[in-house]
Motif scaffolding. Structure first.
Motif, PDB file in Angstrom:
ATOM      1  N   PRO A 379       0.792  -1.237   0.000  1.00 23.39           N
ATOM      2  CA  PRO A 379       0.000   0.000   0.000  1.00 23.39           C
ATOM      3  C   PRO A 379       0.824   1.287   0.000  1.00 23.39           C
ATOM      4  CG  PRO A 379      -1.021  -1.622   1.419  1.00 23.39           C
ATOM      5  CD  PRO A 379       0.284  -2.215   0.979  1.00 23.39           C
ATOM      6  N   PRO A 380       1.999   1.365   0.699  1.00 18.68           N
ATOM      7  CA  PRO A 380       2.765   2.612   0.633  1.00 18.68           C
ATOM      8  C   PRO A 380       3.213   2.980  -0.779  1.00 18.68           C
ATOM      9  CG  PRO A 380       3.507   1.276   2.493  1.00 18.68           C
ATOM     10  CD  PRO A 380       2.578   0.420   1.689  1.00 18.68           C
ATOM     11  N   ALA A 381       3.275   1.995  -1.682  1.00 22.43           N
ATOM     12  CA  ALA A 381       3.698   2.297  -3.053  1.00 22.43           C
ATOM     13  C   ALA A 381       2.665   3.141  -3.792  1.00 22.43           C
ATOM     14  CB  ALA A 381       3.946   0.993  -3.816  1.00 22.43           C
ATOM     15  N   ARG A 382       1.427   3.146  -3.300  1.00 23.30           N
ATOM     16  CA  ARG A 382       0.382   3.928  -3.964  1.00 23.30           C
ATOM     17  C   ARG A 382       0.640   5.423  -3.863  1.00 23.30           C
ATOM     18  NH1 ARG A 382      -4.261   0.420  -0.836  1.00 23.30           N
ATOM     19  NH2 ARG A 382      -3.655  -1.615  -1.715  1.00 23.30           N
ATOM     20  N   HIS A 383       1.409   5.811  -2.852  1.00 19.31           N
ATOM     21  CA  HIS A 383       1.667   7.233  -2.624  1.00 19.31           C
ATOM     22  C   HIS A 383       3.093   7.627  -3.003  1.00 19.31           C
ATOM     23  CE1 HIS A 383      -2.101   6.972  -0.452  1.00 19.31           C
ATOM     24  NE2 HIS A 383      -1.588   6.028   0.316  1.00 19.31           N
ATOM     25  N   ALA A 384       3.840   6.692  -3.567  1.00 15.35           N
ATOM     26  CA  ALA A 384       5.234   6.957  -3.927  1.00 15.35           C
ATOM     27  C   ALA A 384       5.353   7.284  -5.409  1.00 15.35           C
ATOM     28  CB  ALA A 384       6.106   5.755  -3.582  1.00 15.35           C
ATOM     29  N   ARG A 385       6.369   8.048  -5.741  1.00 16.78           N
ATOM     30  CA  ARG A 385       6.651   8.374  -7.133  1.00 16.78           C
ATOM     31  C   ARG A 385       7.730   7.430  -7.659  1.00 16.78           C
ATOM     32  NH1 ARG A 385      10.220  11.840  -9.781  1.00 16.78           N
ATOM     33  NH2 ARG A 385      11.024  12.593  -7.775  1.00 16.78           N
ATOM     34  N   VAL A 386       7.517   6.917  -8.846  1.00 13.94           N
ATOM     35  CA  VAL A 386       8.495   6.032  -9.474  1.00 13.94           C
ATOM     36  C   VAL A 386       9.549   6.883 -10.177  1.00 13.94           C
ATOM     37  CG1 VAL A 386       8.862   4.235 -11.206  1.00 13.94           C
ATOM     38  CG2 VAL A 386       6.818   4.180  -9.746  1.00 13.94           C
ATOM     39  N   GLN A 387      10.773   6.784  -9.695  1.00 14.73           N
ATOM     40  CA  GLN A 387      11.860   7.570 -10.279  1.00 14.73           C
ATOM     41  C   GLN A 387      12.546   6.865 -11.437  1.00 14.73           C
ATOM     42  OE1 GLN A 387      14.140   8.165  -6.604  1.00 14.73           O
ATOM     43  NE2 GLN A 387      13.448  10.297  -6.554  1.00 14.73           N
ATOM     44  N   ASP A 388      12.484   5.534 -11.432  1.00 17.86           N
ATOM     45  CA  ASP A 388      13.083   4.783 -12.530  1.00 17.86           C
ATOM     46  C   ASP A 388      12.414   3.413 -12.591  1.00 17.86           C
ATOM     47  OD1 ASP A 388      14.679   4.167 -14.677  1.00 17.86           O
ATOM     48  OD2 ASP A 388      16.544   3.964 -13.544  1.00 17.86           O
ATOM     49  N   PHE A 389      12.265   2.920 -13.806  1.00 12.28           N
ATOM     50  CA  PHE A 389      11.697   1.595 -14.020  1.00 12.28           C
ATOM     51  C   PHE A 389      12.430   0.998 -15.218  1.00 12.28           C
ATOM     52  CE2 PHE A 389       9.047  -1.548 -15.968  1.00 12.28           C
ATOM     53  CZ  PHE A 389       8.321  -2.145 -14.950  1.00 12.28           C
ATOM     54  N   PHE A 390      13.043  -0.160 -15.026  1.00 11.08           N
ATOM     55  CA  PHE A 390      13.739  -0.808 -16.136  1.00 11.08           C
ATOM     56  C   PHE A 390      13.750  -2.312 -15.904  1.00 11.08           C
ATOM     57  CE2 PHE A 390      16.800   0.304 -12.893  1.00 11.08           C
ATOM     58  CZ  PHE A 390      17.722  -0.726 -12.848  1.00 11.08           C
ATOM     59  N   VAL A 391      14.112  -3.054 -16.919  1.00 12.46           N
ATOM     60  CA  VAL A 391      14.122  -4.514 -16.820  1.00 12.46           C
ATOM     61  C   VAL A 391      15.459  -5.045 -17.315  1.00 12.46           C
ATOM     62  CG1 VAL A 391      11.625  -4.677 -17.137  1.00 12.46           C
ATOM     63  CG2 VAL A 391      13.137  -4.905 -19.122  1.00 12.46           C
ATOM     64  N   THR A 392      15.823  -6.208 -16.790  1.00 12.56           N
ATOM     65  CA  THR A 392      16.946  -6.971 -17.320  1.00 12.56           C
ATOM     66  C   THR A 392      16.418  -8.334 -17.718  1.00 12.56           C
ATOM     67  OG1 THR A 392      17.563  -7.583 -15.048  1.00 12.56           O
ATOM     68  CG2 THR A 392      18.762  -5.779 -16.064  1.00 12.56           C
ATOM     69  N   ARG A 393      16.922  -8.851 -18.818  1.00 15.30           N
ATOM     70  CA  ARG A 393      16.392 -10.104 -19.372  1.00 15.30           C
ATOM     71  C   ARG A 393      17.549 -11.083 -19.595  1.00 15.30           C
ATOM     72  NH1 ARG A 393      11.496  -7.786 -22.143  1.00 15.30           N
ATOM     73  NH2 ARG A 393      11.900  -5.548 -22.357  1.00 15.30           N
ATOM     74  N   GLU A 394      17.392 -12.248 -19.044  1.00 10.70           N
ATOM     75  CA  GLU A 394      18.323 -13.343 -19.335  1.00 10.70           C
ATOM     76  C   GLU A 394      17.515 -14.424 -20.047  1.00 10.70           C
ATOM     77  OE1 GLU A 394      21.435 -13.363 -19.195  1.00 10.70           O
ATOM     78  OE2 GLU A 394      21.801 -11.576 -17.975  1.00 10.70           O
ATOM     79  N   ARG A 395      17.591 -14.433 -21.360  1.00 10.70           N
ATOM     80  CA  ARG A 395      16.767 -15.366 -22.138  1.00 10.70           C
ATOM     81  C   ARG A 395      17.221 -16.805 -22.002  1.00 10.70           C
ATOM     82  NH1 ARG A 395      16.801 -10.515 -24.609  1.00 10.70           N
ATOM     83  NH2 ARG A 395      14.791  -9.721 -25.378  1.00 10.70           N
ATOM     84  N   THR A 396      18.474 -17.011 -21.715  1.00 16.78           N
ATOM     85  CA  THR A 396      18.998 -18.365 -21.505  1.00 16.78           C
ATOM     86  C   THR A 396      19.606 -18.452 -20.113  1.00 16.78           C
ATOM     87  OG1 THR A 396      21.106 -17.763 -22.530  1.00 16.78           O
ATOM     88  CG2 THR A 396      19.417 -18.690 -23.979  1.00 16.78           C
ATOM     89  N   ALA A 397      18.832 -18.029 -19.122  1.00 16.05           N
ATOM     90  CA  ALA A 397      19.356 -17.929 -17.759  1.00 16.05           C
ATOM     91  C   ALA A 397      19.804 -19.270 -17.204  1.00 16.05           C
ATOM     92  CB  ALA A 397      18.295 -17.310 -16.844  1.00 16.05           C
ATOM     93  N   THR A 398      19.021 -20.322 -17.459  1.00 21.43           N
ATOM     94  CA  THR A 398      19.334 -21.644 -16.921  1.00 21.43           C
ATOM     95  C   THR A 398      19.013 -22.690 -17.983  1.00 21.43           C
ATOM     96  OG1 THR A 398      17.118 -22.147 -16.056  1.00 21.43           O
ATOM     97  CG2 THR A 398      18.586 -20.848 -14.635  1.00 21.43           C
ATOM     98  N   PHE A 399      19.451 -23.911 -17.738  1.00 26.24           N
ATOM     99  CA  PHE A 399      18.922 -24.983 -18.559  1.00 26.24           C
ATOM    100  C   PHE A 399      17.523 -25.310 -18.057  1.00 26.24           C
ATOM    101  CE2 PHE A 399      20.918 -27.555 -15.170  1.00 26.24           C
ATOM    102  CZ  PHE A 399      19.925 -28.499 -14.912  1.00 26.24           C
ATOM    103  N   ALA A 400      16.656 -25.764 -18.954  1.00 23.04           N
ATOM    104  CA  ALA A 400      15.289 -26.111 -18.572  1.00 23.04           C
ATOM    105  C   ALA A 400      15.301 -27.471 -17.872  1.00 23.04           C
ATOM    106  CB  ALA A 400      14.395 -26.163 -19.801  1.00 23.04           C
ATOM    107  N   PRO A 401      14.739 -27.568 -16.667  1.00 26.63           N
ATOM    108  CA  PRO A 401      14.804 -28.810 -15.894  1.00 26.63           C
ATOM    109  C   PRO A 401      13.700 -29.794 -16.270  1.00 26.63           C
ATOM    110  CG  PRO A 401      13.699 -27.155 -14.595  1.00 26.63           C
ATOM    111  CD  PRO A 401      14.060 -26.483 -15.912  1.00 26.63           C
ATOM    112  N   ALA A 402      13.377 -29.881 -17.537  1.00 26.81           N
ATOM    113  CA  ALA A 402      12.242 -30.678 -17.999  1.00 26.81           C
ATOM    114  C   ALA A 402      12.496 -32.168 -17.815  1.00 26.81           C
ATOM    115  CB  ALA A 402      11.980 -30.385 -19.472  1.00 26.81           C
ATOM    116  N   PRO A 403      11.439 -32.963 -17.726  1.00 28.24           N
ATOM    117  CA  PRO A 403      11.626 -34.418 -17.669  1.00 28.24           C
ATOM    118  C   PRO A 403      12.472 -34.897 -18.841  1.00 28.24           C
ATOM    119  CG  PRO A 403       9.350 -33.860 -17.167  1.00 28.24           C
ATOM    120  CD  PRO A 403      10.021 -32.582 -17.602  1.00 28.24           C
TER     121      PRO A 403
END
Length: 464
Positions: A379-403
């Motif tokens: 709830p405190p985020a409702r009254h806060a101003r966002v000064q920066d918003f960004f993303v980082t992406r690791e498309r091959t971060a891990t191996f897939a642990p599939a069966p």
């Protein structure tokens, strides 16, 4: 530099790759008296656990944690002098917020008591508000069945975790609020897409082995300080020659069991080579005949992780981290102090595993999705101003642990004498974690030292 390390007396090694696996292998080889050259194509060490600068923030590309049971990674931290910078909790304590519950009833906690397994989690589970009484009871029965599984049984690799959970009475809500809460963060996959073998390994080792096995540790400084700066200093002190911005172009076996490693403009000769790069790079560098089925490496699929970074103009979170239910948000960490931010606000990092549906989403779309969710959870985020918003992406971060992935993961030894494999994707028995990466470096170095006739002791045997 032609002739490289092999031009000098004594045994030599080239380690290709400066992630945790490669750094570990290089340190272990150097400690045993081998002259080591470490090659890393990037301008830094650390692999996919690194930091970069954005304004006054030192940003980790993703939030990485480890557990008390991660004895190999703890060795790494001790070895580079960084254990005090990434401390463990005194006891496991995970706040879990359910955005779908009314305010005042959203918080649950998964924490352990000072009791033996499995009683160490009994009190927490008995009062966990996000499951019904019947669901809590079913978790205890499933945990006992999980504890009885034999991790060496290859049949576990052919079954998906969701099917096993359903057979043992776990409702969709129980999977969401407990099993996937832990599993997605550690395996980077939901239960239907996770091998039972790897899932059982995570839960048996982390929650059902020792009372404190799942206590959580994380870096209170940027990962780059641990995995690059301190690691580089440790390598230098051990006598390892580190070449950054230097990629291996090819590996060629030579007469006498030696190796020639081509790099831009030069060639390095060595008695042994450790390949500690991702599986596709490994496939491209392997000489013919090194593995029975080198194409299997290309069938080890990868899984992405998305990290959402939000800088607020004021504090909105009182806890160091929390996990979320009933929301796209998975785990949220306060990275304000660790990033070096001194602007009086608060910097949060959201770690979103198994992010196949969002990894390529535009930043504007992610902003519209995640900022309202944070306001719903905090709830405190409702009254806060966002000064920066960004993303980082690791498309091959891990191996897939599939069966079935267990059949594809190679061991450290190859058919080519003097050539060894390392990396979290190799057959460590662990999912794709920092722990698995360091363990693979141990194993590769031990195999190389044995072949070189160098006496050595495995660090985990030493600790035991």
């Amino acid at each position: 530099m032609s002739g490289g390390t092999g031009a000098r007396a004594g045994q030599s090694a080239v380690v290709v790759g400066g992630g945790l696996a490669g750094v570990t292998a290089a340190l272990r080889l150097a400690e045993a008296g081998v002259r080591v050259t470490l090659l890393e194509g990037r301008p830094r060490l650390g692999g996919l656990a690194f930091s970069f600068q954005r304004g006054d923030l030192t940003v980790d590309n993703g939030q990485h944690v480890y557990l008390r049971c991660c004895t190999a990674y703890r060795w790494f931290l001790d070895r580079v002098g960084g254990a005090h910078l990434a401390p463990l909790q005194d006891r496991l304590d995970v706040p879990v917020l359910d955005a779908a519950r009314p305010a005042g009833r959203r918080l649950g906690r998964l924490r352990r008591a000072a009791l033996p397994v499995p009683l160490h989690l009994a009190a927490s589970l008995a009062t966990y508000p996000h499951l019904s009484l019947a669901e809590r009871a079913s978790v205890g029965r499933a945990a006992l069945a999980l504890k009885a599984l034999d991790l060496d049984d290859p049949a576990l690799d052919d079954t998906d975790f969701a099917t096993w959970l359903a057979r043992h009475g776990q409702s969709p809500r129980t999977v969401e609020a407990l099993w996937d809460l832990v599993g997605v963060a550690t395996l980077n996959a939901t239960a239907p897409h996770s091998s039972l073998g790897l899932a059982a390994m995570v839960f048996k080792t982390g929650l059902l082995s020792e009372p404190g096995a799942a206590d959580i540790g994380w870096a209170r400084v940027p990962l780059g300080r641990l995995h690059h700066t301190l690691a580089q200093a440790a390598l230098d002190a051990a006598g390892v020659r580190t070449l950054l911005r230097t990629k291996a172009r090819s590996l060629t076996p030579c007469e006498g069991g030696r190796w020639s490693v081509a790099v831009p403009g030069d060639t390095l000769d060595a008695d042994t080579v450790v390949l500690a790069v991702p599986q596709r790079e490994t496939h491209d560098l392997l000489p013919p005949g090194a593995l029975d089925d080198p194409a299997a490496l290309l069938r080890i699929r990868t899984a992405p992780i998305l990290n959402v970074h939000v800088l607020y103009d004021r504090p909105v979170l009182r806890r160091p981290f929390f996990a979320a239910l009933g929301s796209p948000v998975q785990w949220v960490f306060d990275r304000t102090d660790a990033s070096g931010h001194r602007g009086g606000g608060q910097y949060l990092a959201l770690s979103q595993s198994a992010a196949h549906d969002e990894i390529d989403a535009p930043v504007a779309e992610l902003r519209e999705r995640y900022l309202p969710e944070l306001e719903r959870l905090l709830p405190p985020a409702r009254h806060a101003r966002v000064q920066d918003f960004f993303v980082t992406r690791e498309r091959t971060a891990t191996f897939a642990p599939a069966p079935g992935v267990g059949r594809l993961r190679p061991g450290t030894r190859t058919h080519a004498p003097g050539l060894y494999l390392a990396g979290a994707w190799t057959a460590t028995g662990w999912p794709a974690t920092m722990e698995g990466a360091v363990r693979s470096g141990f194993t590769a170095a031990s195999a190389a030292l044995s072949a070189l006739g160098r006496p050595h002791v495995h660090p985990l045997q030493e600790a035991a």
